[in-house]
Design an enzyme around this catalytic site. Structure first.
Site, PDB file in Angstrom:
ATOM      1  N   HIS A 199       2.984  -3.866   6.733  1.00 36.08           N
ATOM      2  CA  HIS A 199       2.010  -2.791   6.501  1.00 36.08           C
ATOM      3  C   HIS A 199       2.121  -1.796   7.663  1.00 36.08           C
ATOM      4  O   HIS A 199       2.870  -1.993   8.596  1.00 36.08           O
ATOM      5  CB  HIS A 199       0.580  -3.363   6.497  1.00 36.08           C
ATOM      6  CG  HIS A 199       0.279  -4.259   5.343  1.00 36.08           C
ATOM      7  ND1 HIS A 199      -0.634  -3.932   4.374  1.00 36.08           N
ATOM      8  CD2 HIS A 199       0.743  -5.483   5.001  1.00 36.08           C
ATOM      9  CE1 HIS A 199      -0.711  -4.899   3.480  1.00 36.08           C
ATOM     10  NE2 HIS A 199       0.115  -5.856   3.848  1.00 36.08           N
ATOM     11  N   GLU A 205       1.869   3.744   3.073  1.00 33.40           N
ATOM     12  CA  GLU A 205       2.392   3.180   4.317  1.00 33.40           C
ATOM     13  C   GLU A 205       3.927   3.210   4.294  1.00 33.40           C
ATOM     14  O   GLU A 205       4.592   2.189   4.230  1.00 33.40           O
ATOM     15  CB  GLU A 205       1.825   1.764   4.504  1.00 33.40           C
ATOM     16  CG  GLU A 205       0.297   1.788   4.615  1.00 33.40           C
ATOM     17  CD  GLU A 205      -0.376   0.410   4.554  1.00 33.40           C
ATOM     18  OE1 GLU A 205       0.323  -0.616   4.614  1.00 33.40           O
ATOM     19  OE2 GLU A 205      -1.629   0.372   4.452  1.00 33.40           O
ATOM     20  N   HIS A 208       0.862  -1.193   0.000  1.00 32.36           N
ATOM     21  CA  HIS A 208       0.000   0.000   0.000  1.00 32.36           C
ATOM     22  C   HIS A 208       0.895   1.239   0.000  1.00 32.36           C
ATOM     23  O   HIS A 208       1.728   1.410   0.889  1.00 32.36           O
ATOM     24  CB  HIS A 208      -0.934   0.007   1.214  1.00 32.36           C
ATOM     25  CG  HIS A 208      -1.996  -1.055   1.132  1.00 32.36           C
ATOM     26  ND1 HIS A 208      -2.395  -1.792   2.221  1.00 32.36           N
ATOM     27  CD2 HIS A 208      -2.729  -1.500   0.081  1.00 32.36           C
ATOM     28  CE1 HIS A 208      -3.337  -2.659   1.831  1.00 32.36           C
ATOM     29  NE2 HIS A 208      -3.543  -2.496   0.544  1.00 32.36           N
ATOM     30  N   ARG A 230      -3.127   4.951  -2.085  1.00 35.95           N
ATOM     31  CA  ARG A 230      -2.968   3.599  -1.540  1.00 35.95           C
ATOM     32  C   ARG A 230      -2.740   2.532  -2.622  1.00 35.95           C
ATOM     33  O   ARG A 230      -1.958   1.611  -2.453  1.00 35.95           O
ATOM     34  CB  ARG A 230      -4.242   3.267  -0.746  1.00 35.95           C
ATOM     35  CG  ARG A 230      -4.399   1.812  -0.302  1.00 35.95           C
ATOM     36  CD  ARG A 230      -5.712   1.657   0.451  1.00 35.95           C
ATOM     37  NE  ARG A 230      -6.182   0.278   0.550  1.00 35.95           N
ATOM     38  CZ  ARG A 230      -6.122  -0.457   1.651  1.00 35.95           C
ATOM     39  NH1 ARG A 230      -5.608   0.043   2.743  1.00 35.95           N
ATOM     40  NH2 ARG A 230      -6.606  -1.689   1.665  1.00 35.95           N
ATOM     41  N   GLU A 255       1.507  -5.067  11.114  1.00 30.59           N
ATOM     42  CA  GLU A 255       0.983  -3.706  10.991  1.00 30.59           C
ATOM     43  C   GLU A 255       1.851  -2.893  11.937  1.00 30.59           C
ATOM     44  O   GLU A 255       1.724  -3.006  13.154  1.00 30.59           O
ATOM     45  CB  GLU A 255      -0.495  -3.640  11.419  1.00 30.59           C
ATOM     46  CG  GLU A 255      -1.460  -4.345  10.479  1.00 30.59           C
ATOM     47  CD  GLU A 255      -1.778  -3.515   9.232  1.00 30.59           C
ATOM     48  OE1 GLU A 255      -1.397  -2.334   9.188  1.00 30.59           O
ATOM     49  OE2 GLU A 255      -2.407  -4.058   8.313  1.00 30.59           O
TER      50      GLU A 255
END
Length: 417
Positions: free
Chosen positions: A304, A179, A176, A234, A378
């Site tokens: 991510h 990020e 993405h 994104r 994440e």
């Protein structure tokens, strides 16, 4: 004539002015019940809300923390609607443009030297891949696995002993575009692996016995766009048939229960799944590479941001994978190890119940293909900065994540056939 053409091309590119986000706000709302969750969904129908967490409107549910960005023009109306409905909210970011500019809070150490404490654009990352090969020819090689829609190369760095087929771990960053802390980690990993080999016991053992394949930026076109035109971008940059909207969410484009979760079929949405599984050049290059190296790849880790989680399959079903207990054990110890450095707390669990249901993700695809240890990080933070983590937090984020990745790698070395 030859001189005019490039200038013309440059003019066309420059004609699109970068998007500015002056006085745009990021709200955090916690709907107390389904009725309040529906109010947020209704607001999203009549206003342009960019959902930061969860990734799309339809995931919004009672008792969930919901972060979304809203334009200056609409923020007043949104605030009034939340107040009228007695909904609990806070404003995480008051002026998004200001936060975007504040991200770059680390001074360049030495001009010309690659900085691991700063966000690096694509040009710098390409130069860095060359530098790593030149500096460590016995340990680093670069493989071009394909190219993007805009004809940028997709590079994988192989770290480890040359020409030896051994157990391997595949890691990717930046699927993405917005990020940014994710590609920063992939660069950090390569740097630390090469720098500490022969000095650090764990890293030396890992590199003596396994290989790492690193895709530093998965979504190259989107990443470039997030640097030059729209920091909040994104998706990738492919054109969609019968739509003026650009881009596919590469992490919804895999053949893993593709299109089974509703509301991913709008080309204008940030989580658009694409026209078919593996319709995107980036996804196809990645899947072809993994399939051709399947006998050696024992684990797959994707990075991510944000929300501080360590996730494993599945996203498309609440059914737990057969080796669920093993994955949960690795994730638990991984998050514990990560927290030893700065006491950063991560939660862990299957995607579906820990973050939100997703279909077509790289993690589930790799697992279903037969790679039985697949994880998604994440990274920081939990929302104060969201996608705009300041550069001063890159190194701490990378240092703590490295502890978890080393632990997972050691586990794979020891426990996989």
């Amino acid at each position: 004539m030859m001189l005019i053409l490039p200038m013309g091309l440059i003019a066309t590119t420059l004609a699109i002015a970068p998007v500015r986000f002056d006085r745009e706000k990021v709200f955090r709302v916690k709907p107390q019940d389904e009725k309040q969750a529906d109010i947020i969904k209704d607001l999203a129908k009549t206003n342009e809300l960019d959902f930061w967490y969860p990734g799309a409107t339809h995931h919004v549910a009672a008792n969930m923390t919901v972060d979304f960005r809203v334009s200056e023009k609409e923020s007043q109306a949104i605030q009034s609607a939340l107040d009228q409905n007695k909904m609990h909210y806070e404003i995480l970011i008051h002026d998004l443009q200001e936060e975007i500019e504040k991200q770059f809070d680390v001074k360049e150490d030495i001009p010309g030297r690659h900085s691991y404490a700063k966000y690096n654009n694509w040009e710098k990352i390409v130069a860095w891949t060359e530098k790593m090969m030149d500096k460590h020819p016995e340990m680093v090689s670069r493989i071009k696995i394909g190219s993007t829609v805009e004809d940028n190369p997709l590079y994988v760095l192989k770290i480890g002993k040359k020409n030896e087929r051994r157990k391997a771990i595949f890691m990717d960053c930046g699927i993405h575009a917005r990020e940014w802390v994710s590609p920063a980690f992939c660069q950090w990993f390569v740097y630390q692996a090469t720098k500490t080999y022969g000095r650090n016991k764990i890293m030396t053992k890992l590199l003596d016995r396994m290989n790492f394949y690193i895709l530093p930026v998965f979504n190259v076109d989107g990443y470039i766009w997030s640097w030059t035109k729209n920091r909040m971008w994104r998706k990738n940059r492919s054109k969609n048939q019968n739509s003026k909207c650009i881009g596919t969410d590469l992490n919804r484009n895999f053949n893993a229960s593709w299109d089974s979760i509703p509301n991913t079929n709008d080309p204008c949405a940030d989580n658009y799944r694409g026209s078919a599984p593996e319709s995107e050049k980036e996804t196809k290059a990645f899947t072809d590479f993994i399939r051709s190296h399947l006998n050696e790849i024992k684990a797959y880790i994707t990075f991510h941001s944000y929300s501080q989680m360590l996730l494993f399959p599945y996203g498309y079903t609440s059914k737990l994978p057969p080796n669920h207990e093993d994955l949960a054990k690795v994730a638990k110890i991984g998050t514990d190890v990560l927290s030893t450095r700065y006491e950063t707390r991560y939660i862990y669990g299957p995607i579906e119940s820990t973050i939100y249901p997703t279909s077509g993700s790289s993690l589930d695809w790799a697992y279903d293909l037969g790679i039985k240890h697949t994880f998604a990080f994440e990274l920081r933070d939990k929302g104060k900065f969201g996608f705009l983590l300041p550069e001063s937090r890159i190194k701490p984020t990378c240092r703590e994540t490295m502890l978890a990745v080393k632990f997972i790698s050691k586990y794979i070395l020891k426990h996989t056939p």
